[in-house]
Design a protein around this motif. Structure first.
Motif, PDB file in Angstrom:
ATOM      1  N   PHE A 112       8.617  38.405  30.816  1.00 54.99           N
ATOM      2  CA  PHE A 112       8.907  39.565  29.981  1.00 54.99           C
ATOM      3  C   PHE A 112       9.197  40.787  30.838  1.00 54.99           C
ATOM      4  CE2 PHE A 112       7.146  43.446  28.042  1.00 54.99           C
ATOM      5  CZ  PHE A 112       8.079  43.611  27.029  1.00 54.99           C
ATOM      6  N   TRP A 115      12.597  40.570  32.313  1.00 54.57           N
ATOM      7  CA  TRP A 115      13.599  40.912  31.306  1.00 54.57           C
ATOM      8  C   TRP A 115      13.691  42.422  31.125  1.00 54.57           C
ATOM      9  CZ3 TRP A 115      12.993  43.349  26.550  1.00 54.57           C
ATOM     10  CH2 TRP A 115      14.125  43.380  25.755  1.00 54.57           C
ATOM     11  N   LYS A 118      15.652  43.839  34.067  1.00 52.95           N
ATOM     12  CA  LYS A 118      17.091  43.576  33.967  1.00 52.95           C
ATOM     13  C   LYS A 118      17.742  44.416  32.873  1.00 52.95           C
ATOM     14  CE  LYS A 118      18.617  40.487  36.623  1.00 52.95           C
ATOM     15  NZ  LYS A 118      19.365  40.858  37.806  1.00 52.95           N
ATOM     16  N   ARG A 119      17.030  44.629  31.808  1.00 51.81           N
ATOM     17  CA  ARG A 119      17.588  45.332  30.650  1.00 51.81           C
ATOM     18  C   ARG A 119      17.533  46.859  30.781  1.00 51.81           C
ATOM     19  NH1 ARG A 119      20.554  44.359  25.976  1.00 51.81           N
ATOM     20  NH2 ARG A 119      19.793  45.725  24.365  1.00 51.81           N
TER      21      ARG A 119
END
Length: 146
Positions: A112, A115, A118-119
């Protein structure tokens, strides 16, 4: 200014990861055995293990005497399936089982956070790492039940 913000985010991120690791190692010996939850969960898991049955009910709502089977239960048995799998992987060694549990519980959180990185980038990752890794329920359930 942007460089200072980046380094501040990096320091917060490294601090949250290092304090999380320290917290897990420090609380590892202190968590587990003295808690009624641990004893009842271990008893239930051991019954499934010795009877070679597949769990279809989850953890108990209220901790009662270990031999009292009339307590309401949560439907679904993922908790005990995970418990049985880690117990089997650890060759019936509770300490090794707890280490495997720590790793398997940390993996989804790290995915998580990857992520989030990256986001949204490193600054949001630093903030979210503090929120997720120091969440009291996460700290409690990654160290105590198993």
């Amino acid at each position: 200014m942007k460089k200072i913000f980046f380094y501040l985010s990096l320091i917060i991120l490294l601090l949250s990861f290092s304090l999380t690791i320290f917290n897990r190692v420090y609380s590892f010996k202190r968590a587990g055995a003295p808690f009624a939850d641990f004893l009842s969960h271990f008893y239930d898991m051991k019954q499934y293990y010795e009877n070679k049955t597949f769990p279809v009910t989850g953890a108990r709502f209220v901790m009662m005497p270990l031999d009292n089977e009339s307590i309401p239960r949560v439907p679904g048995g993922f908790f005990y399936i995970h418990y049985l799998l880690t117990y089997k992987l650890a060759n019936e060694n509770i300490t090794a089982m707890r280490i495997i549990n720590l790793i398997t519980m940390l993996l989804p959180v790290l995915l998580f956070l990857f992520w989030v990185y990256k986001r949204f980038g490193i600054s949001i990752l630093a903030i979210m790492s503090v929120f997720t890794l120091f969440n009291i329920y996460y700290v409690l359930y990654i160290t105590i039940p198993i």
